[in-house]
Design a protein around this motif. Structure first.
Motif, PDB file in Angstrom:
ATOM      1  N   PHE A 199      75.319  -4.989 131.217  1.00  0.00           N
ATOM      2  CA  PHE A 199      74.280  -4.065 130.694  1.00  0.00           C
ATOM      3  C   PHE A 199      74.239  -3.736 129.317  1.00  0.00           C
ATOM      4  CE2 PHE A 199      73.277   0.381 129.675  1.00  0.00           C
ATOM      5  CZ  PHE A 199      71.775   0.629 130.380  1.00  0.00           C
ATOM      6  N   HIS A 200      75.531  -3.759 128.774  1.00  0.00           N
ATOM      7  CA  HIS A 200      75.731  -3.456 127.393  1.00  0.00           C
ATOM      8  C   HIS A 200      75.320  -4.752 126.425  1.00  0.00           C
ATOM      9  CE1 HIS A 200      78.780  -3.117 123.539  1.00  0.00           C
ATOM     10  NE2 HIS A 200      77.439  -2.297 123.383  1.00  0.00           N
ATOM     11  N   SER A 201      75.485  -5.727 127.005  1.00  0.00           N
ATOM     12  CA  SER A 201      74.968  -7.049 126.362  1.00  0.00           C
ATOM     13  C   SER A 201      73.283  -7.223 126.288  1.00  0.00           C
ATOM     14  CB  SER A 201      75.715  -8.554 127.108  1.00  0.00           C
ATOM     15  OG  SER A 201      77.071  -8.236 126.941  1.00  0.00           O
ATOM     16  N   ARG A 202      72.688  -6.437 127.411  1.00  0.00           N
ATOM     17  CA  ARG A 202      71.259  -6.627 127.290  1.00  0.00           C
ATOM     18  C   ARG A 202      70.675  -5.466 126.584  1.00  0.00           C
ATOM     19  NH1 ARG A 202      71.014  -7.612 133.872  1.00  0.00           N
ATOM     20  NH2 ARG A 202      71.406  -9.937 133.695  1.00  0.00           N
ATOM     21  N   GLU A 203      71.397  -4.592 126.047  1.00  0.00           N
ATOM     22  CA  GLU A 203      70.913  -3.668 125.241  1.00  0.00           C
ATOM     23  C   GLU A 203      70.276  -4.066 124.119  1.00  0.00           C
ATOM     24  OE1 GLU A 203      73.968  -0.872 124.537  1.00  0.00           O
ATOM     25  OE2 GLU A 203      73.805   0.258 126.210  1.00  0.00           O
ATOM     26  N   ALA A 204      69.252  -3.462 123.596  1.00  0.00           N
ATOM     27  CA  ALA A 204      68.436  -3.983 122.455  1.00  0.00           C
ATOM     28  C   ALA A 204      69.143  -4.029 121.073  1.00  0.00           C
ATOM     29  CB  ALA A 204      67.254  -3.126 122.333  1.00  0.00           C
ATOM     30  N   GLY A 205      69.116  -5.051 120.388  1.00  0.00           N
ATOM     31  CA  GLY A 205      69.937  -5.231 119.168  1.00  0.00           C
ATOM     32  C   GLY A 205      71.452  -5.447 119.406  1.00  0.00           C
ATOM     33  N   PHE A 206      71.935  -5.479 120.699  1.00  0.00           N
ATOM     34  CA  PHE A 206      73.364  -5.938 120.732  1.00  0.00           C
ATOM     35  C   PHE A 206      73.661  -7.384 120.079  1.00  0.00           C
ATOM     36  CE2 PHE A 206      76.331  -8.572 123.283  1.00  0.00           C
ATOM     37  CZ  PHE A 206      77.479  -7.785 123.215  1.00  0.00           C
ATOM     38  N   VAL A 207      72.880  -8.434 120.435  1.00  0.00           N
ATOM     39  CA  VAL A 207      73.051  -9.719 119.918  1.00  0.00           C
ATOM     40  C   VAL A 207      73.259  -9.466 118.346  1.00  0.00           C
ATOM     41  CG1 VAL A 207      72.372 -12.052 119.684  1.00  0.00           C
ATOM     42  CG2 VAL A 207      72.520 -10.899 121.835  1.00  0.00           C
ATOM     43  N   GLU A 208      72.116  -8.962 117.906  1.00  0.00           N
ATOM     44  CA  GLU A 208      71.916  -8.848 116.265  1.00  0.00           C
ATOM     45  C   GLU A 208      73.321  -8.324 115.779  1.00  0.00           C
ATOM     46  OE1 GLU A 208      67.984  -9.755 118.184  1.00  0.00           O
ATOM     47  OE2 GLU A 208      69.701  -8.193 118.624  1.00  0.00           O
ATOM     48  N   ALA A 209      73.491  -6.939 116.426  1.00  0.00           N
ATOM     49  CA  ALA A 209      74.620  -6.295 115.745  1.00  0.00           C
ATOM     50  C   ALA A 209      75.918  -6.966 115.902  1.00  0.00           C
ATOM     51  CB  ALA A 209      74.664  -4.967 116.586  1.00  0.00           C
ATOM     52  N   SER A 210      76.146  -7.922 117.135  1.00  0.00           N
ATOM     53  CA  SER A 210      77.387  -8.653 117.126  1.00  0.00           C
ATOM     54  C   SER A 210      77.646  -9.748 116.106  1.00  0.00           C
ATOM     55  CB  SER A 210      77.262  -9.225 118.633  1.00  0.00           C
ATOM     56  OG  SER A 210      77.327  -8.155 119.639  1.00  0.00           O
ATOM     57  N   PHE A 211      76.224 -10.384 115.984  1.00  0.00           N
ATOM     58  CA  PHE A 211      76.523 -11.480 114.962  1.00  0.00           C
ATOM     59  C   PHE A 211      76.730 -11.024 113.288  1.00  0.00           C
ATOM     60  CE2 PHE A 211      74.555 -14.934 112.073  1.00  0.00           C
ATOM     61  CZ  PHE A 211      75.482 -15.923 112.679  1.00  0.00           C
ATOM     62  N   GLN A 212      75.976  -9.643 113.154  1.00  0.00           N
ATOM     63  CA  GLN A 212      76.294  -9.121 111.819  1.00  0.00           C
ATOM     64  C   GLN A 212      77.733  -8.603 111.692  1.00  0.00           C
ATOM     65  OE1 GLN A 212      74.037  -9.113 109.287  1.00  0.00           O
ATOM     66  NE2 GLN A 212      75.644  -7.804 107.923  1.00  0.00           N
ATOM     67  N   ALA A 213      78.320  -8.118 112.797  1.00  0.00           N
ATOM     68  CA  ALA A 213      79.571  -7.705 112.582  1.00  0.00           C
ATOM     69  C   ALA A 213      80.531  -8.866 112.170  1.00  0.00           C
ATOM     70  CB  ALA A 213      80.066  -6.958 113.785  1.00  0.00           C
ATOM     71  N   LEU A 214      80.189 -10.109 113.100  1.00  0.00           N
ATOM     72  CA  LEU A 214      81.206 -11.129 112.896  1.00  0.00           C
ATOM     73  C   LEU A 214      81.122 -11.952 111.710  1.00  0.00           C
ATOM     74  CD1 LEU A 214      82.456 -13.874 114.137  1.00  0.00           C
ATOM     75  CD2 LEU A 214      80.394 -14.560 114.485  1.00  0.00           C
ATOM     76  N   LYS A 215      79.909 -11.739 110.700  1.00  0.00           N
ATOM     77  CA  LYS A 215      79.736 -12.057 109.416  1.00  0.00           C
ATOM     78  C   LYS A 215      80.277 -11.052 108.713  1.00  0.00           C
ATOM     79  CE  LYS A 215      76.488 -14.654 108.129  1.00  0.00           C
ATOM     80  NZ  LYS A 215      76.366 -15.962 107.804  1.00  0.00           N
ATOM     81  N   GLU A 216      80.100  -9.851 108.616  1.00  0.00           N
ATOM     82  CA  GLU A 216      80.786  -8.991 107.953  1.00  0.00           C
ATOM     83  C   GLU A 216      82.528  -9.047 107.756  1.00  0.00           C
ATOM     84  OE1 GLU A 216      79.327  -5.031 109.116  1.00  0.00           O
ATOM     85  OE2 GLU A 216      77.481  -5.621 108.168  1.00  0.00           O
ATOM     86  N   ASN A 217      82.831  -9.269 109.373  1.00  0.00           N
ATOM     87  CA  ASN A 217      84.404  -9.388 109.522  1.00  0.00           C
ATOM     88  C   ASN A 217      84.966 -10.601 108.597  1.00  0.00           C
ATOM     89  OD1 ASN A 217      84.579  -7.133 111.298  1.00  0.00           O
ATOM     90  ND2 ASN A 217      84.550  -8.582 113.019  1.00  0.00           N
ATOM     91  N   TRP A 218      84.250 -11.636 108.575  1.00  0.00           N
ATOM     92  CA  TRP A 218      84.678 -12.601 107.710  1.00  0.00           C
ATOM     93  C   TRP A 218      84.465 -12.619 106.477  1.00  0.00           C
ATOM     94  CZ3 TRP A 218      88.089 -15.943 108.839  1.00  0.00           C
ATOM     95  CH2 TRP A 218      88.518 -16.369 110.227  1.00  0.00           C
ATOM     96  N   SER A 219      83.425 -11.876 105.928  1.00  0.00           N
ATOM     97  CA  SER A 219      83.080 -11.583 104.577  1.00  0.00           C
ATOM     98  C   SER A 219      84.265 -10.746 103.987  1.00  0.00           C
ATOM     99  CB  SER A 219      81.768 -11.095 104.431  1.00  0.00           C
ATOM    100  OG  SER A 219      81.857 -10.535 103.027  1.00  0.00           O
ATOM    101  N   GLY A 220      84.743  -9.853 104.648  1.00  0.00           N
ATOM    102  CA  GLY A 220      85.767  -8.977 104.277  1.00  0.00           C
ATOM    103  C   GLY A 220      87.179  -9.781 104.360  1.00  0.00           C
ATOM    104  N   TYR A 221      87.445 -10.562 105.435  1.00  0.00           N
ATOM    105  CA  TYR A 221      88.531 -11.358 105.397  1.00  0.00           C
ATOM    106  C   TYR A 221      88.530 -12.243 104.153  1.00  0.00           C
ATOM    107  CZ  TYR A 221      92.462 -14.138 107.458  1.00  0.00           C
ATOM    108  OH  TYR A 221      93.559 -14.532 107.490  1.00  0.00           O
ATOM    109  N   LEU A 222      87.616 -13.031 104.089  1.00  0.00           N
ATOM    110  CA  LEU A 222      87.751 -14.219 102.841  1.00  0.00           C
ATOM    111  C   LEU A 222      87.475 -13.386 101.421  1.00  0.00           C
ATOM    112  CD1 LEU A 222      85.759 -16.984 104.611  1.00  0.00           C
ATOM    113  CD2 LEU A 222      87.970 -16.581 104.340  1.00  0.00           C
TER     114      LEU A 222
END
Length: 797
Positions: free
Chosen positions: A294-317
């Protein structure tokens, strides 16, 4: 004619770097080997190739391997999380990954980025863009598929998502699948999903074994949970029967070979696009499965997940950014080296295209070294891993060789002369990075009962080595030291490691600082005395005339001596003699000159020379490796890193940089030829076959290798010379004389140091002046600047 000569060795025809996007892009699917990426949120992981093959696992590839990957089998690089796109009218079908369908895209490319892999392909007027990634919000591999009709007519498509489920416990599957397969199931979930349950008796941790779900955010037109129904008899992923016979059959599974296949029927008008998101995930129980879907099907979930991934790596590097005269080095230092090192930190040496992930667990010496390259980016992660390692130490100071924190299996208990000493280097780096000694007082249990502070654990390691000295005064080899093959020189328990003496010396210098920081000044005197004793032994008994000897065998003969015809010189003894500060200056220079003369090749430095065939006994040679391979005359990249550090300490920047640059993966590939090198050009390999092999330049065991951590340390702390020390940030570059300068932004103790180095005098080493925000400093150590967000530093060599 050599078939290799007929292949295109021009690497530009196969891949290109996209540095601004932190990606490497692939132009062909038929690489010499699968070029991998690791997608992970720390719990759910997927190893995925440039052509879509790979394996997903939850926490451990030993006991929770979700999908199957056929190591060493043909066809290469099977299976994977595949998508099939079928024209409903003609029946023809293809895959955006290019593999495994026979019909190939008319246009195709893929790319690996930081935590994601993307495929872009076109066929028959349909453009497909698929991004695979593991986001931080659910334990799942997200398949983000976008389809666009670029034609002039409407397209009716059948789209399939497919994954072949494994039986989780990989070794038990190999041994007992005929019975275990009757205890697994795939059932249809009321939320339009498939749920795979692995419920085999006598599992290691049944209460922690997750359910696996395959779901999507698009209504299903069909599904299959039985591999035989979807793939068919005498077929493979290349030609699934269900696709060719009209669609999924609606099969579930109560015993057999499980899979997950979802079918979607899509109609696209000209110019229309459609996105389908597929989720291959894990959850603890049925309720959690429903919540996750249910959570995965929520509107914007995929986009928010990918954005968080990008931000995590940006912060790390963001902890480090450099600008150099060498673009290949700049790319590696800023992007791929820390990215690879982080994956090593997660997986130790567990699973790769080369390692099946069945037996290694967490290696003590491996992981202790991996910590070194994570400290500058995330001190909490590094400290947690240090404590995990110290929990494998016994009260007498020795440690388990490798262990299984996720699986709960019994550890491998062989005792090596070096394992327990590595963690002192990690602890010193943590102290230098943070300036806070409080962690040294943290309590950590001993493996055999009781507990001690971090410092007490480190002290126990020194005490253990001090209690295990041979007749000549060097540390006993025990099972072996860092060179695992050396177990043959110490079967009787008398063999001594001269290299471990040098490692001990390096550690003792760190322990003097750690003892003072932990409030144990009485230990500093003892460690200083131990250091001087070992130093005297290294320069007397350890010296062979032109280089340092490697070890003393059970029978008293020296290993690594000019008196022998084979294995005369060993790289590690020459480098660590200088790294430890033990070598007399003239001996250190002579030893490293011998490395250049006898061990260096156009593709890196060999571990030993000459390779071994009959030494020390034709009936029982020191190694079974063929000449020029592995530990027998190969270019062992991990050990090359220490040659770089040694040359920097000797002030020979041109030579240090030569050793560094020749092992940059894309540089080595261009030199060897793509079809000889074979492995990825964006991450380091463990070793390259040496010149005594007929495959000189073949790269082996990429991704998971100590090369990544130590190469990062070598280039950032010694070549570029930006090194944390206890009282600040030391600036001491050792660069090629023809470099005019470079810049580094380095996050350190809450402040960003914007460092500009100029080299108008064309020197390799030697800091003339340093100013910080316009203030001239004495010496070459930048202090900490509490409360400041940044400081501008100008360095003149």
């Amino acid at each position: 004619m050599n078939a290799e000569l007929t292949r295109n060795n021009d690497s530009k025809a196969y891949y290109t770097f996209r540095d601004e996007e932190k990606e490497v892009e692939f132009k062909r699917h038929d690489m010499p080997t699968p070029w991998m990426n690791y997608l992970s949120n720390g719990t759910f992981h997927t190893m995925l190739s440039h052509a879509g093959g790979g394996v997903a696992f939850y926490k451990s590839p030993q006991i929770w391997r979700i999908t199957r990957y056929r190591f060493f089998h043909l066809p290469m690089d099977r299976s994977g999380p595949y998508i099939y796109v079928q024209d409903a009218k003609t029946g023809s079908y293809w895959c955006p990954t290019s593999e495994p369908a026979l019909d190939k895209p008319e246009e195709w490319k893929s790319a690996h980025g930081m935590g994601y892999t993307r495929f872009e392909a076109k066929r028959g007027g349909i453009a497909a863009r698929t991004v695979y990634f593991v986001g931080p919000h659910e334990n799942s591999l997200i398949w983000n598929l976008n389809l666009t009709n670029e034609g002039t007519e409407a397209k009716e498509l059948k789209v399939y998502a497919y994954a072949e489920f494994g039986m989780m416990e990989f070794m038990r599957e190999l041994q007992w699948q005929c019975y275990n397969k009757h205890q697994v199931s795939v059932q249809y979930h009321e939320g339009e999903a498939l749920v795979y349950r692995y419920g085999v008796e006598n599992q290691p941790k049944p209460e922690e074994t997750p359910l696996v779900y395959l779901a999507a955010d698009t209504p299903l037109a069909g599904y299959d949970g039985d591999r035989e129904e979807f793939i068919g008899s005498y077929r493979s992923e290349t030609n699934p029967a269900a696709i060719e016979n009209g669609g999924c059959t609606g099969s579930t599974l109560l015993g057999g070979d499980p899979c997950g296949a979802l079918q979607f029927n899509v109609t696209l008008q000209p110019g229309e696009s459609r996105t389908i998101n597929v989720f291959l995930g894990t959850a603890t129980d049925e309720t959690e499965v429903s919540r996750a879907i249910f959570h995965s099907r929520e509107a914007g979930f995929v986009e928010a997940s990918f954005q968080a991934l990008k931000e995590n790596w940006s912060g790390y590097l963001g902890a480090w950014e450099s600008r150099l005269p060498d673009q290949d080095a700049e790319r590696m230092i800023n992007i791929w080296n820390p990215y690879q090192a982080h994956r090593n930190f997660l997986f130790s040496r567990n699973i790769s295209f080369y390692a099946t992930g069945t037996f290694r667990g967490v290696g003590y010496r491996d992981t202790a070294q991996d910590i070194l390259s994570v400290v500058p980016f995330d001190t909490e992660l590094a400290l947690d891993k240090l404590k995990l390692l110290l929990g494998q130490q016994y009260r007498d100071g020795h440690v388990n060789h490798y262990f299984f924190p996720n699986e709960g299996w019994e550890p491998v208990t062989s005792i090596h002369s070096d394992d327990h000493l590595w963690t002192a280097l990690s602890a010193w780096d943590l102290l230098a990075e943070t300036g806070d000694a409080a962690f040294l007082q943290a309590k950590v249990p001993y493996y055999d009962g009781g507990e001690g502070t971090v410092y007490e654990h480190l002290r126990a390691a020194i005490d253990f080595t001090a209690s295990q000295l041979g007749s000549r005064g060097f540390p006993l080899m025990l099972r072996s030291d860092w060179n695992d093959q050396l177990f043959r020189v110490c079967r009787e328990g008398k063999g001594e490691s001269i290299w471990t003496s040098m490692q001990l010396g390096t550690v003792l210098l760190r322990m003097i600082d750690l003892a003072a920081a932990a409030g144990h000044p009485e230990d500093t005197v003892r460690y200083g005395a131990m250091y001087e004793l070992q130093r005297e032994l290294v320069n007397s008994i350890g010296w062979d005339g032109r280089w340092f000897r490697r070890a003393i065998m059970d029978d008293g003969r020296f290993l690594g001596s000019d008196e022998h015809d084979e294995a005369k010189i060993w790289l590690n003894a020459q480098t660590w003699a200088t790294i430890s500060g033990m070598a007399d200056v003239d001996k250190g220079l002579q030893a490293m000159d011998s490395v250049r003369e006898m061990l260096d090749t156009e593709l890196g430095i060999k571990k030993i020379h000459p390779s071994i065939t009959t030494f020390p006994d034709p009936a029982d040679p020191l190694t079974n490796y063929n000449k020029g391979t592995g530990e027998n005359g190969a270019v062992f990249c991990h050990a090359n890193t220490w040659a770089i550090i040694a040359e920097c300490l000797l002030g020979r920047g041109d030579l240090a940089y030569k050793y560094y640059r020749q092992l940059l993966p894309n540089v080595a590939m261009d030199k060897a030829g793509l079809w000889r090198y074979k492995a990825e050009p964006y991450v380091y390999a463990s070793n390259l076959f040496g010149p005594e092999s007929d495959k000189f330049g073949l790269a082996n065991v990429s991704w998971l290798t100590g090369t990544a951590a130590w190469m990062y340390v070598a280039v950032t702390q010694y070549i570029l010379g930006v090194k944390p020390v206890l009282n600040g940030l030391s600036i001491d570059p050792c660069i090629p004389a023809d470099w005019e300068g470079f810049t580094v932004k380095r996050r350190f103790r809450g402040c960003v140091y914007d460092i500009s180095v100029t080299n108008a005098n064309k020197v390799c080493k030697g800091v003339k002046s340093i100013t910080a925000d316009g203030v001239l400093l004495e010496g070459n150590i930048l202090p900490a600047y509490p409360g400041r967000s940044s400081v501008k530093v100008e360095v003149v060599l």
